[in-house]
Scaffold this motif. Structure first.
Motif, PDB file in Angstrom:
ATOM      1  N   ASP A  69      54.710  -4.645 -28.265  1.00 41.52           N
ATOM      2  CA  ASP A  69      55.497  -4.273 -27.089  1.00 41.52           C
ATOM      3  C   ASP A  69      54.556  -4.109 -25.893  1.00 41.52           C
ATOM      4  O   ASP A  69      53.628  -3.289 -25.924  1.00 41.52           O
ATOM      5  CB  ASP A  69      56.243  -2.969 -27.370  1.00 41.52           C
ATOM      6  CG  ASP A  69      57.182  -2.552 -26.259  1.00 41.52           C
ATOM      7  OD1 ASP A  69      57.116  -3.114 -25.146  1.00 41.52           O
ATOM      8  OD2 ASP A  69      57.998  -1.642 -26.513  1.00 41.52           O
TER       9      ASP A  69
ATOM     10  N   ALA B 203      52.026 -14.270 -24.230  1.00 37.96           N
ATOM     11  CA  ALA B 203      53.044 -13.340 -23.747  1.00 37.96           C
ATOM     12  C   ALA B 203      54.397 -14.018 -23.913  1.00 37.96           C
ATOM     13  O   ALA B 203      54.551 -15.193 -23.588  1.00 37.96           O
ATOM     14  CB  ALA B 203      52.801 -12.974 -22.297  1.00 37.96           C
ATOM     15  N   VAL B 204      55.363 -13.280 -24.451  1.00 37.07           N
ATOM     16  CA  VAL B 204      56.701 -13.828 -24.672  1.00 37.07           C
ATOM     17  C   VAL B 204      57.744 -12.818 -24.209  1.00 37.07           C
ATOM     18  O   VAL B 204      57.475 -11.623 -24.127  1.00 37.07           O
ATOM     19  CB  VAL B 204      56.947 -14.165 -26.163  1.00 37.07           C
ATOM     20  CG1 VAL B 204      56.003 -15.235 -26.648  1.00 37.07           C
ATOM     21  CG2 VAL B 204      56.871 -12.936 -27.030  1.00 37.07           C
ATOM     22  N   LYS B 205      58.917 -13.322 -23.910  1.00 34.53           N
ATOM     23  CA  LYS B 205      60.047 -12.454 -23.611  1.00 34.53           C
ATOM     24  C   LYS B 205      60.921 -12.438 -24.858  1.00 34.53           C
ATOM     25  O   LYS B 205      61.401 -13.474 -25.308  1.00 34.53           O
ATOM     26  CB  LYS B 205      60.814 -12.974 -22.407  1.00 34.53           C
ATOM     27  CG  LYS B 205      61.865 -11.997 -21.925  1.00 34.53           C
ATOM     28  CD  LYS B 205      62.186 -12.213 -20.478  1.00 34.53           C
ATOM     29  CE  LYS B 205      61.849 -10.942 -19.754  1.00 34.53           C
ATOM     30  NZ  LYS B 205      62.155 -11.005 -18.364  1.00 34.53           N
ATOM     31  N   LEU B 206      61.108 -11.261 -25.423  1.00 29.83           N
ATOM     32  CA  LEU B 206      61.890 -11.136 -26.646  1.00 29.83           C
ATOM     33  C   LEU B 206      63.378 -11.284 -26.355  1.00 29.83           C
ATOM     34  O   LEU B 206      63.871 -10.823 -25.329  1.00 29.83           O
ATOM     35  CB  LEU B 206      61.644  -9.777 -27.301  1.00 29.83           C
ATOM     36  CG  LEU B 206      60.205  -9.484 -27.713  1.00 29.83           C
ATOM     37  CD1 LEU B 206      60.098  -8.067 -28.265  1.00 29.83           C
ATOM     38  CD2 LEU B 206      59.724 -10.481 -28.746  1.00 29.83           C
ATOM     39  N   LYS B 207      64.085 -11.914 -27.282  1.00 32.33           N
ATOM     40  CA  LYS B 207      65.532 -12.075 -27.138  1.00 32.33           C
ATOM     41  C   LYS B 207      66.239 -10.733 -27.286  1.00 32.33           C
ATOM     42  O   LYS B 207      67.194 -10.449 -26.588  1.00 32.33           O
ATOM     43  CB  LYS B 207      66.063 -13.063 -28.179  1.00 32.33           C
ATOM     44  CG  LYS B 207      65.598 -14.476 -27.941  1.00 32.33           C
ATOM     45  CD  LYS B 207      66.099 -15.405 -29.024  1.00 32.33           C
ATOM     46  CE  LYS B 207      65.536 -16.795 -28.798  1.00 32.33           C
ATOM     47  NZ  LYS B 207      65.903 -17.717 -29.873  1.00 32.33           N
TER      48      LYS B 207
ATOM     49  N   TYR C  87      55.194  -9.379 -32.474  1.00 30.37           N
ATOM     50  CA  TYR C  87      54.463  -9.187 -31.217  1.00 30.37           C
ATOM     51  C   TYR C  87      54.347  -7.698 -30.932  1.00 30.37           C
ATOM     52  O   TYR C  87      55.110  -6.888 -31.436  1.00 30.37           O
ATOM     53  CB  TYR C  87      55.213  -9.856 -30.054  1.00 30.37           C
ATOM     54  CG  TYR C  87      55.392 -11.340 -30.230  1.00 30.37           C
ATOM     55  CD1 TYR C  87      54.359 -12.218 -29.912  1.00 30.37           C
ATOM     56  CD2 TYR C  87      56.582 -11.863 -30.718  1.00 30.37           C
ATOM     57  CE1 TYR C  87      54.516 -13.587 -30.083  1.00 30.37           C
ATOM     58  CE2 TYR C  87      56.753 -13.232 -30.887  1.00 30.37           C
ATOM     59  CZ  TYR C  87      55.706 -14.082 -30.570  1.00 30.37           C
ATOM     60  OH  TYR C  87      55.851 -15.432 -30.734  1.00 30.37           O
TER      61      TYR C  87
ATOM     62  N   ASN D 268      65.387  -8.146 -24.283  1.00 32.99           N
ATOM     63  CA  ASN D 268      64.836  -8.855 -23.137  1.00 32.99           C
ATOM     64  C   ASN D 268      63.518  -8.227 -22.656  1.00 32.99           C
ATOM     65  O   ASN D 268      63.289  -8.063 -21.473  1.00 32.99           O
ATOM     66  CB  ASN D 268      65.872  -8.898 -22.003  1.00 32.99           C
ATOM     67  CG  ASN D 268      65.645 -10.081 -21.085  1.00 32.99           C
ATOM     68  OD1 ASN D 268      65.138 -11.113 -21.499  1.00 32.99           O
ATOM     69  ND2 ASN D 268      66.022  -9.922 -19.834  1.00 32.99           N
ATOM     70  N   LYS D 269      62.651  -7.855 -23.615  1.00 31.86           N
ATOM     71  CA  LYS D 269      61.394  -7.176 -23.313  1.00 31.86           C
ATOM     72  C   LYS D 269      60.218  -8.145 -23.360  1.00 31.86           C
ATOM     73  O   LYS D 269      60.236  -9.116 -24.104  1.00 31.86           O
ATOM     74  CB  LYS D 269      61.148  -6.064 -24.332  1.00 31.86           C
ATOM     75  CG  LYS D 269      62.150  -4.948 -24.289  1.00 31.86           C
ATOM     76  CD  LYS D 269      61.844  -3.929 -25.348  1.00 31.86           C
ATOM     77  CE  LYS D 269      61.104  -2.798 -24.681  1.00 31.86           C
ATOM     78  NZ  LYS D 269      60.789  -1.720 -25.607  1.00 31.86           N
ATOM     79  N   LEU D 270      59.183  -7.822 -22.619  1.00 31.06           N
ATOM     80  CA  LEU D 270      57.939  -8.569 -22.641  1.00 31.06           C
ATOM     81  C   LEU D 270      57.119  -8.085 -23.840  1.00 31.06           C
ATOM     82  O   LEU D 270      57.077  -6.884 -24.132  1.00 31.06           O
ATOM     83  CB  LEU D 270      57.158  -8.352 -21.349  1.00 31.06           C
ATOM     84  CG  LEU D 270      55.834  -9.099 -21.209  1.00 31.06           C
ATOM     85  CD1 LEU D 270      56.067 -10.609 -21.208  1.00 31.06           C
ATOM     86  CD2 LEU D 270      55.121  -8.672 -19.935  1.00 31.06           C
ATOM     87  N   ALA D 271      56.481  -9.012 -24.539  1.00 29.94           N
ATOM     88  CA  ALA D 271      55.670  -8.675 -25.706  1.00 29.94           C
ATOM     89  C   ALA D 271      54.431  -9.572 -25.745  1.00 29.94           C
ATOM     90  O   ALA D 271      54.420 -10.647 -25.152  1.00 29.94           O
ATOM     91  CB  ALA D 271      56.492  -8.834 -26.972  1.00 29.94           C
TER      92      ALA D 271
ATOM     93  N   GLU E  87      54.930  -2.663 -23.206  1.00 30.38           N
ATOM     94  CA  GLU E  87      54.972  -1.328 -22.601  1.00 30.38           C
ATOM     95  C   GLU E  87      53.916  -0.393 -23.186  1.00 30.38           C
ATOM     96  O   GLU E  87      53.652   0.668 -22.638  1.00 30.38           O
ATOM     97  CB  GLU E  87      56.361  -0.715 -22.761  1.00 30.38           C
ATOM     98  CG  GLU E  87      57.403  -1.433 -21.925  1.00 30.38           C
ATOM     99  CD  GLU E  87      58.800  -0.847 -22.079  1.00 30.38           C
ATOM    100  OE1 GLU E  87      58.972   0.165 -22.796  1.00 30.38           O
ATOM    101  OE2 GLU E  87      59.718  -1.404 -21.471  1.00 30.38           O
TER     102      GLU E  87
END
Length: 89
Positions: free
Chosen positions: A61, A32-36, A59, A39-42, A63
């Motif tokens: 999304d 799991a990463v936070k996209l630059k 990655y 600022n979304k979780l992916a 959501e």
């Protein structure tokens, strides 16, 4: 962590049909990463790894998924229509 896809709409051309996720299917999150951007979780998924062939997609999304333990609750309320009163003056 296991997640279930709740949104498979909007497949981009850069991701093949074979590699695309399917609503209702279960997947294993391996990263799991936070996209630059945004600022979304992916997520990276074990069953559907993305490669450089899928650029700019690296990655999935987050959501598009719900944790497996919350899936039944999500499905229960998925087709509920809410009326939101808007009193804008």
């Amino acid at each position: 962590m296991h997640v279930i896809c709740i949104n498979d709409v909007g497949k981009p051309a850069q991701i093949s049909t074979e590699k695309w996720i399917k609503k209702g299917d279960k997947y294993t999150v391996i990263k799991a990463v936070k996209l630059k951007i945004g600022n979304k979780l992916a997520f990276s998924l074990a069953e559907k790894p993305l490669s450089e062939d899928n650029f700019p997609y690296e990655y999935w999304d987050a959501e598009r998924f719900v944790p497996e333990e919350h899936y039944e609750e999500q499905v229960k309320y998925e087709n509920v229509n809410y009326e939101i009163p808007l009193d804008i003056e």
